[in-house]
Design a protein around this motif. Structure first.
Motif, PDB file in Angstrom:
ATOM      1  N   ASP A  71       0.826  -1.216   0.000  1.00 38.00           N
ATOM      2  CA  ASP A  71       0.000   0.000   0.000  1.00 38.00           C
ATOM      3  C   ASP A  71       0.858   1.263   0.000  1.00 38.00           C
ATOM      4  N   MET A  72       1.887   1.279   0.831  1.00 36.94           N
ATOM      5  CA  MET A  72       2.746   2.458   0.906  1.00 36.94           C
ATOM      6  C   MET A  72       3.455   2.697  -0.429  1.00 36.94           C
ATOM      7  N   LEU A  73       4.053   1.646  -0.961  1.00 36.86           N
ATOM      8  CA  LEU A  73       4.776   1.779  -2.233  1.00 36.86           C
ATOM      9  C   LEU A  73       3.834   2.115  -3.381  1.00 36.86           C
ATOM     10  N   TYR A  74       2.648   1.532  -3.369  1.00 37.70           N
ATOM     11  CA  TYR A  74       1.656   1.786  -4.414  1.00 37.70           C
ATOM     12  C   TYR A  74       1.180   3.242  -4.351  1.00 37.70           C
ATOM     13  N   ALA A 112       2.446  -1.673  15.727  1.00 35.53           N
ATOM     14  CA  ALA A 112       3.455  -0.635  15.460  1.00 35.53           C
ATOM     15  C   ALA A 112       3.645  -0.439  13.955  1.00 35.53           C
ATOM     16  N   SER A 113       3.614  -1.519  13.198  1.00 34.80           N
ATOM     17  CA  SER A 113       3.751  -1.408  11.738  1.00 34.80           C
ATOM     18  C   SER A 113       2.583  -0.640  11.139  1.00 34.80           C
ATOM     19  N   CYS A 114       1.397  -0.879  11.649  1.00 29.73           N
ATOM     20  CA  CYS A 114       0.219  -0.145  11.167  1.00 29.73           C
ATOM     21  C   CYS A 114       0.308   1.336  11.507  1.00 29.73           C
ATOM     22  N   VAL A 115       0.737   1.637  12.724  1.00 26.52           N
ATOM     23  CA  VAL A 115       0.904   3.034  13.119  1.00 26.52           C
ATOM     24  C   VAL A 115       1.946   3.699  12.218  1.00 26.52           C
ATOM     25  N   PHE A 116       3.053   3.012  12.002  1.00 26.32           N
ATOM     26  CA  PHE A 116       4.116   3.532  11.141  1.00 26.32           C
ATOM     27  C   PHE A 116       3.583   3.838   9.749  1.00 26.32           C
ATOM     28  N   ALA A 117       2.916   2.868   9.118  1.00 24.04           N
ATOM     29  CA  ALA A 117       2.404   3.053   7.747  1.00 24.04           C
ATOM     30  C   ALA A 117       1.383   4.185   7.701  1.00 24.04           C
ATOM     31  N   TYR A 118       0.478   4.210   8.659  1.00 19.83           N
ATOM     32  CA  TYR A 118      -0.556   5.241   8.700  1.00 19.83           C
ATOM     33  C   TYR A 118       0.059   6.640   8.823  1.00 19.83           C
ATOM     34  N   TYR A 119       1.014   6.786   9.726  1.00 22.32           N
ATOM     35  CA  TYR A 119       1.638   8.093   9.926  1.00 22.32           C
ATOM     36  C   TYR A 119       2.519   8.496   8.750  1.00 22.32           C
ATOM     37  N   VAL A 120       3.300   7.562   8.215  1.00 16.98           N
ATOM     38  CA  VAL A 120       4.185   7.890   7.095  1.00 16.98           C
ATOM     39  C   VAL A 120       3.382   8.383   5.899  1.00 16.98           C
ATOM     40  N   ILE A 121       2.358   7.643   5.533  1.00 11.80           N
ATOM     41  CA  ILE A 121       1.548   8.065   4.383  1.00 11.80           C
ATOM     42  C   ILE A 121       0.875   9.404   4.654  1.00 11.80           C
ATOM     43  N   SER A 122       0.300   9.546   5.828  1.00 12.29           N
ATOM     44  CA  SER A 122      -0.405  10.783   6.149  1.00 12.29           C
ATOM     45  C   SER A 122       0.534  11.997   6.131  1.00 12.29           C
ATOM     46  N   ILE A 123       1.695  11.844   6.703  1.00  7.59           N
ATOM     47  CA  ILE A 123       2.641  12.954   6.782  1.00  7.59           C
ATOM     48  C   ILE A 123       3.241  13.273   5.414  1.00  7.59           C
ATOM     49  N   PHE A 124       3.671  12.251   4.689  1.00  9.88           N
ATOM     50  CA  PHE A 124       4.322  12.487   3.404  1.00  9.88           C
ATOM     51  C   PHE A 124       3.405  13.101   2.359  1.00  9.88           C
ATOM     52  N   ILE A 125       2.115  12.791   2.417  1.00 15.55           N
ATOM     53  CA  ILE A 125       1.234  13.395   1.415  1.00 15.55           C
ATOM     54  C   ILE A 125       0.313  14.454   2.028  1.00 15.55           C
ATOM     55  N   HIS A 126       0.655  14.884   3.238  1.00 12.69           N
ATOM     56  CA  HIS A 126      -0.003  16.019   3.886  1.00 12.69           C
ATOM     57  C   HIS A 126      -1.502  15.811   4.066  1.00 12.69           C
ATOM     58  N   ILE A 127      -1.880  14.640   4.542  1.00 13.15           N
ATOM     59  CA  ILE A 127      -3.273  14.347   4.863  1.00 13.15           C
ATOM     60  C   ILE A 127      -3.394  14.401   6.388  1.00 13.15           C
ATOM     61  N   PRO A 128      -4.295  15.219   6.917  1.00  7.53           N
ATOM     62  CA  PRO A 128      -4.422  15.288   8.367  1.00  7.53           C
ATOM     63  C   PRO A 128      -4.832  13.944   8.962  1.00  7.53           C
ATOM     64  N   LEU A 129      -4.267  13.640  10.129  1.00  5.96           N
ATOM     65  CA  LEU A 129      -4.620  12.422  10.839  1.00  5.96           C
ATOM     66  C   LEU A 129      -6.007  12.585  11.451  1.00  5.96           C
ATOM     67  N   LYS A 130      -6.716  11.493  11.582  1.00  6.84           N
ATOM     68  CA  LYS A 130      -8.024  11.551  12.249  1.00  6.84           C
ATOM     69  C   LYS A 130      -7.769  11.860  13.717  1.00  6.84           C
ATOM     70  N   LYS A 131      -8.556  12.717  14.288  1.00  2.20           N
ATOM     71  CA  LYS A 131      -8.315  13.206  15.640  1.00  2.20           C
ATOM     72  C   LYS A 131      -8.216  12.091  16.671  1.00  2.20           C
ATOM     73  N   LYS A 132      -8.995  11.036  16.526  1.00  2.00           N
ATOM     74  CA  LYS A 132      -8.960   9.980  17.541  1.00  2.00           C
ATOM     75  C   LYS A 132      -7.673   9.175  17.510  1.00  2.00           C
ATOM     76  N   TYR A 133      -6.828   9.391  16.475  1.00  2.00           N
ATOM     77  CA  TYR A 133      -5.572   8.630  16.375  1.00  2.00           C
ATOM     78  C   TYR A 133      -4.331   9.482  16.542  1.00  2.00           C
ATOM     79  N   HIS A 134      -4.446  10.639  17.116  1.00  2.00           N
ATOM     80  CA  HIS A 134      -3.259  11.425  17.421  1.00  2.00           C
ATOM     81  C   HIS A 134      -2.589  10.756  18.621  1.00  2.00           C
ATOM     82  N   LEU A 135      -1.389  10.297  18.404  1.00  2.00           N
ATOM     83  CA  LEU A 135      -0.679   9.571  19.475  1.00  2.00           C
ATOM     84  C   LEU A 135       0.233  10.489  20.246  1.00  2.00           C
TER      85      LEU A 135
END
Length: 135
Positions: A71-74, A112-135
């Motif tokens: 998913d990340m690479l795609y 941890a892998s899911c958190v990593f993938a979710y944050y990396v994609i969100s940050i790199f393409i400037h998509i705000p994180l859903k508020k309930k998942y701000h760690l």
């Protein structure tokens, strides 16, 4: 989803000397993980099309680690290729995996892998994180 002892983006997580990426990939015994590593190699070699061709078959894989890597690479490759719709679909799948894994009794490494993938994609393409998942 299947439990896994694999790692997300195995090439990025590997140590190798400059110019020795191919040799490092060839040493990966797990053939599916090696395919993900080849896809990483192609992406970072400005060969996004080749990357997409490899990871497409892993986009719905039962192993969450292979799926997140794909998913990340795609996502990143399709943005490079100008296919925002395909990139968005893969990004949304990371979020679905993230939500599912966080609700299940899965190993901490997978969470941890899911958190990593979710944050990396969100940050790199400037998509705000859903508020309930701000760690």
């Amino acid at each position: 989803m299947l439990s896994s002892k694999r790692v997300v983006l195995p090439l990025v997580g590997s140590f190798f000397l400059p110019g020795k990426a191919k040799e490092t990939i060839e040493e990966i015994e797990d053939q599916e993980l090696a395919q993900i590593a080849w896809a990483e190699y192609y992406f970072f070699s400005a060969k996004a099309k080749e990357c997409v061709e490899i990871v497409e078959k892993y986009l719905n894989h039962e192993d969450v680690i292979l799926r997140l890597s794909a998913d990340m690479l795609y996502t990143f490759s399709n943005l490079t290729l100008g296919d925002a719709f395909a990139a968005q679909c893969a990004r949304e799948d990371v979020y679905r995996c993230f939500e599912k894994i966080m609700k299940e009794n899965t190993p901490i490494e997978e969470k941890a892998s899911c958190v990593f993938a979710y944050y990396v994609i969100s940050i790199f393409i400037h998509i705000p994180l859903k508020k309930k998942y701000h760690l």
